[in-house]
Design a protein around this motif. Structure first.
Motif, short mmCIF file in Angstrom:
data_model
loop_
_atom_site.label_atom_id
_atom_site.label_comp_id
_atom_site.label_asym_id
_atom_site.label_seq_id
_atom_site.Cartn_x
_atom_site.Cartn_y
_atom_site.Cartn_z
N LYS A 45 -52.50 -4.02 8.60
CA LYS A 45 -51.30 -3.00 8.37
C LYS A 45 -51.41 -2.36 6.89
O LYS A 45 -51.80 -3.16 5.89
N LEU A 73 -44.47 2.93 7.45
CA LEU A 73 -45.71 2.12 6.64
C LEU A 73 -44.96 0.92 5.78
O LEU A 73 -45.14 0.79 4.68
N PRO A 130 -48.08 10.08 10.29
CA PRO A 130 -47.23 11.33 10.48
C PRO A 130 -45.65 10.85 10.00
O PRO A 130 -44.81 11.56 10.09
N ASN A 131 -45.45 9.56 9.59
CA ASN A 131 -44.09 9.19 9.38
C ASN A 131 -43.74 9.22 7.90
O ASN A 131 -42.81 8.63 7.69
N ASN A 191 -55.85 8.93 13.97
CA ASN A 191 -54.59 8.13 13.99
C ASN A 191 -53.57 8.91 15.11
O ASN A 191 -54.28 9.53 15.88
C1 SIN Z 1 -46.37 3.71 10.35
O1 SIN Z 1 -46.41 2.83 9.79
O2 SIN Z 1 -45.44 4.80 10.35
C2 SIN Z 1 -47.44 4.19 11.16
C3 SIN Z 1 -48.74 4.17 10.19
C4 SIN Z 1 -49.72 5.36 10.53
O3 SIN Z 1 -49.58 6.08 11.40
O4 SIN Z 1 -50.64 5.68 10.00
#
Ligand code: SIN
Length: 300
Positions: A45, A73, A130-131, A191
């Motif tokens: 992650k 993230l 995207p977040n 992604n």
């Molecule tokens: C996330 O943690 O929002 C997802 C990670 C990602 O899409 O790169």
């Protein structure tokens, strides 16, 4: 006798299967289901310079053919990762790919510098989440920004650099060529695609962040098309991902030009999806008398 080994940027992997960042934690949760020694690599992650809280909940929603996430993230930061997760991962005979994130170029460089002396094999630069409002996809959809951030991280990095590409662009070959020109050693794609779900009874988006990233089997044809197009446009290896659930999916990506493949969303519904995929690739190679994956890579 089959040989499933592949290599990227001089690093050899025992087989082409890794995990899509964010779907496997740092492997701990899956260790009771899967022999982690079987995996070609574990991609962890996203890790940032400092801990991130992530977005408000709800941040996961099931949708037809997959799921939406807007995790944002969340991560415990590089210091924790270096102290706790690397020693855990190093117990296993697999390669370690560390996904790195930042809000600014400075933050990306700082986490890269922290990882310079870490016992890891490759970095995966996440410029496609995207977040998050700053960093993430805001970098990965603009060729000029891609060149800046990839160039800066490459300069700071001690390990080979994979750049994780966003599908939320008009032409992924253009953004991929920008990443290659700035020094990427490999690309990973795709992604998530931006998406949304509405609860019609509450008259509200299901995700607190309103929109999120869609992953899962429904996006596989899009991902496959992008890998196929990009493999013809660049001269660096590609790690293909997007809806890969089994060996048949994985072999499609390899035939489209991917050197490695990542299993992501499938891990949530089938915790042994990674090792099932590896066994299935081995069986396919035996049945089809394929000695080495180079024989079928990019044949489409
Ligand atoms: C996330 O943690 O929002 C997802 C990670 C990602 O899409 O790169």
């Amino acid at each position: 006798m089959i040989d499933t080994r592949v290599s990227i940027a001089g690093i050899e992997f025992k087989n082409p299967v890794t995990t899509a960042s964010g779907t496997f934690g740092s492997g701990r949760e899956f260790g009771e289901f899967v022999d982690l020694n079987r995996l070609g690599a574990i991609t962890v992650k996203g890790v940032a310079d400092k801990p991130w809280q992530g977005n408000d909940s709800p941040r996961i929603a099931e949708v037809y053919g997959g799921m939406l996430n807007s995790v944002g993230l969340q991560n415990p930061g590089a210091d924790y990762f270096i102290k706790e997760d690397i020693p855990f991962l190093r117990q296993f005979d697999t390669k370690i790919i560390v996904n790195i994130c930042g809000h600014t170029i400075d933050e990306y460089v700082r986490v890269t510098e922290k990882l310079r002396s870490a016992d890891i094999d490759l970095l995966e630069l996440n410029i496609s989440c995207p977040n998050v409002k700053e960093g993430g996809m805001a970098f990965g959809t603009d060729c000029k920004m891609i060149e800046k951030v990839v160039g800066a991280v490459k300069k700071a990095a001690a390990q080979p650099l994979i750049v994780k590409m966003s599908p939320n662009v008009t032409d992924i070959t253009e953004t991929s060529k920008a990443a290659e020109a700035a020094g990427a050693d490999a690309l990973s794609m795709i992604n998530t695609l931006t998406g949304m779900k509405i609860d019609i009874y509450r008259r509200k988006p299901v995700l607190a962040n309103k929109i999120g990233g869609m992953s899962g089997p429904a996006i596989k044809p899009v991902a496959l098309r992008m890998v196929w197009q990009t493999a013809k446009a660049v001269n660096i290896p590609i790690i293909g991902m997007g809806g890969i659930s089994d060996a048949e999916d994985a072999i499609e990506f390899i035939m489209a030009g991917a050197t490695m493949v990542s299993v992501g969303t499938a891990n949530f519904s089938n915790p042994t999806a990674t090792t099932d995929t590896i066994s299935g690739i081995e069986k396919f190679m035996e049945d089809q008398s394929i000695k080495n994956l180079a024989e079928i890579r990019g044949i489409i």
